[in-house]
Design an enzyme around this catalytic site. Structure first.
Site, mmCIF file in Angstrom:
data_model
loop_
_atom_site.group_PDB
_atom_site.id
_atom_site.type_symbol
_atom_site.label_atom_id
_atom_site.label_comp_id
_atom_site.label_asym_id
_atom_site.label_seq_id
_atom_site.Cartn_x
_atom_site.Cartn_y
_atom_site.Cartn_z
ATOM 1 N N GLY A 233 0.758 -1.248 0.000
ATOM 2 C CA GLY A 233 0.000 0.000 0.000
ATOM 3 C C GLY A 233 0.789 1.297 0.000
ATOM 4 C CD1 TRP B 145 4.012 2.940 -5.093
ATOM 5 C CD2 TRP B 145 3.014 2.950 -7.092
ATOM 6 N NE1 TRP B 145 4.991 2.844 -6.051
ATOM 7 C CE2 TRP B 145 4.422 2.838 -7.282
ATOM 8 C CE3 TRP B 145 2.195 2.954 -8.220
ATOM 9 C CZ2 TRP B 145 5.002 2.756 -8.558
ATOM 10 C CZ3 TRP B 145 2.773 2.871 -9.490
ATOM 11 C CH2 TRP B 145 4.152 2.772 -9.644
ATOM 12 C CG ASP C 34 -2.430 -6.615 -4.189
ATOM 13 O OD1 ASP C 34 -1.514 -5.897 -4.632
ATOM 14 O OD2 ASP C 34 -2.310 -7.838 -4.006
ATOM 15 C CG ASP D 87 -6.995 -11.940 -11.028
ATOM 16 O OD1 ASP D 87 -6.303 -11.096 -11.621
ATOM 17 O OD2 ASP D 87 -6.905 -13.173 -11.239
ATOM 18 C CG ASP E 175 4.815 -1.001 -8.067
ATOM 19 O OD1 ASP E 175 5.627 -1.174 -8.989
ATOM 20 O OD2 ASP E 175 5.135 -1.001 -6.865
ATOM 21 C CE LYS F 6 6.772 -3.736 -10.512
ATOM 22 N NZ LYS F 6 7.718 -3.163 -9.567
HETATM 23 N N1 SAM Z 1 2.785 -0.663 -5.243
HETATM 24 C C1 SAM Z 1 2.817 -1.518 -4.081
HETATM 25 C C2 SAM Z 1 3.295 -0.686 -2.921
HETATM 26 O O1 SAM Z 1 3.829 0.384 -3.163
HETATM 27 O O2 SAM Z 1 3.114 -1.102 -1.783
HETATM 28 C C3 SAM Z 1 3.682 -2.725 -4.285
HETATM 29 C C4 SAM Z 1 3.119 -3.684 -5.275
HETATM 30 S S1 SAM Z 1 3.900 -5.243 -5.247
HETATM 31 C C5 SAM Z 1 5.410 -4.895 -6.039
HETATM 32 C C6 SAM Z 1 3.049 -6.156 -6.481
HETATM 33 C C7 SAM Z 1 1.650 -6.555 -6.110
HETATM 34 O O3 SAM Z 1 1.010 -7.038 -7.279
HETATM 35 C C8 SAM Z 1 1.540 -7.682 -5.092
HETATM 36 O O4 SAM Z 1 0.963 -7.206 -3.921
HETATM 37 C C9 SAM Z 1 0.648 -8.722 -5.781
HETATM 38 O O5 SAM Z 1 -0.301 -9.296 -4.910
HETATM 39 C C10 SAM Z 1 -0.034 -7.881 -6.827
HETATM 40 N N2 SAM Z 1 -0.608 -8.651 -7.944
HETATM 41 C C11 SAM Z 1 0.042 -9.522 -8.773
HETATM 42 N N3 SAM Z 1 -0.829 -10.048 -9.660
HETATM 43 C C12 SAM Z 1 -2.046 -9.486 -9.407
HETATM 44 C C13 SAM Z 1 -3.351 -9.623 -9.993
HETATM 45 N N4 SAM Z 1 -3.562 -10.446 -11.020
HETATM 46 N N5 SAM Z 1 -4.386 -8.914 -9.495
HETATM 47 C C14 SAM Z 1 -4.165 -8.077 -8.445
HETATM 48 N N6 SAM Z 1 -2.959 -7.899 -7.851
HETATM 49 C C15 SAM Z 1 -1.912 -8.596 -8.320
#
Ligand code: SAM
Length: 308
Positions: free
Chosen positions: A53, A55, A78, A94, A119, A159
């Site tokens: 969280g 961002w 997420d 998702d 991200d 990203k």
């Molecule tokens: N931007 C976040 C922060 O600043 O705290 C960090 C994000 S982290 C690098 C990547 C996130 O992408 C993970 O929490 C993961 O659960 C989520 N994620 C990956 N595939 C996903 C999907 N299909 N749907 C939703 N979230 C997804």
């Protein structure tokens, strides 16, 4: 020093803790904003793949400000649950699913978002081609959702892994945004192939109707692509070539094409070296084919005879 601590205790990791950010990634969004002024005039924002969280924290602090503006709407999505944040509505879902897009839209009460950030990252496997492919699919899923919720003229930040096929992604993004830039904030590690696409001025092709069909992701091929219309359905030109008075390839013509000349057989220019009928011809010539009243010649026998 612990095994993983060397990497984690970089300057941004420490600074994040001092300033109360949930992750060091907060600085990536802050530095992107310094360059692109992403938050100017933004009151409705979506944070895709938001957990834990940081961002969303940046969005909450920057958009709501000290006066905690009530008209600001931030929706964070997420797969994983995350601790609550002031002014942020959370959806656990998702981003590749239409139901998630619908839920986001519901929160804006028919209005569109000014900014969508993503991200998102899959769990990296270490196999670069696989990681790049999955990351690209996640970005396309984020773009899909964005086409459902972003206002015309809005901004999308995501990203991206700068792998060898990244140009294809840039081209796909350019269909929807008049300006696409790839940026690497200082807080993003040099050793990582991650970067961020900043896509400005959302302007989908005229008549484009958002849809979530992505057979690569959901493995459902039951969308009837022939039903798509306008710019959603790409039809390439079909051109028949060759003289229309030439031979019709579906018709059988007599072999003697020139009736004034006698037909002479022309052998193939390059006959097959080992045609599949070679063995059968050999067996017939040597009387080795099975007969009703005699025991069948064995295949081994025929093959060894051919090798003589
Ligand atoms: N931007 C976040 C922060 O600043 O705290 C960090 C994000 S982290 C690098 C990547 C996130 O992408 C993970 O929490 C993961 O659960 C989520 N994620 C990956 N595939 C996903 C999907 N299909 N749907 C939703 N979230 C997804």
């Amino acid at each position: 020093m612990g095994r993983s601590s060397k990497d984690k205790r970089d300057i941004y990791y420490r600074q994040a803790k001092e300033e109360g950010w949930r992750a060091r990634s907060a600085f990536k969004l802050l530095q992107l904003d310094e360059e692109y002024h992403l938050f100017e005039g933004v009151t409705r924002a979506v944070d895709l793949c938001a957990a834990p969280g940081s961002w969303s924290q940046v969005l909450s602090r920057k958009l709501r400000g000290k006066e905690k503006k009530e008209d600001v709407k931030i929706v964070a999505v997420d797969l994983q649950a995350m601790a609550p944040l002031p002014g942020v509505t959370q959806i656990q879902g998702d981003i590749t699913k239409l139901s998630t897009a619908e839920e986001i839209i519901k929160h804006f009460k028919g209005q569109s978002a000014d900014l969508v950030v993503c991200d998102g990252a899959p769990d990296v496997t270490g196999l670069h081609d696989v990681d790049e492919y999955i990351q690209a699919q996640l970005l396309l899923a984020a773009l899909n959702i964005t086409t459902h919720v972003l206002k015309t003229g809005g901004t999308f930040v995501a990203k991206i892994f700068r792998g060898k096929d990244v140009t294809l992604l840039y081209s796909q993004l350019r269909i929807f945004f008049s300006k696409v830039t790839c940026s690497k904030p200082r807080s993003s590690r040099n050793s990582s192939i991650e970067a961020f696409v900043v896509c400005q001025n959302y302007s989908p092709p005229e008549g484009y109707v958002p849809n979530m069909s992505n057979p690569l992701l959901d493995h459902s091929y039951d969308v009837d692509f022939n039903q798509l219309e306008g710019p959603n359905r790409i039809i390439v030109p079909f051109l028949a070539c060759g003289d229309l008075s030439g031979f019709d390839s579906d018709k059988t013509y007599p072999l003697q094409l020139d009736s004034s000349k006698e037909y002479t057989y022309t052998p193939p220019t390059q006959p097959p070296i080992h045609p599949p009928y070679e063995q059968a011809c050999f067996m017939r010539k040597n009387n080795l084919l099975a007969k009703e009243d005699a025991p069948a010649a064995s295949l081994d026998h025929a093959l060894s005879a051919m090798q003589l």
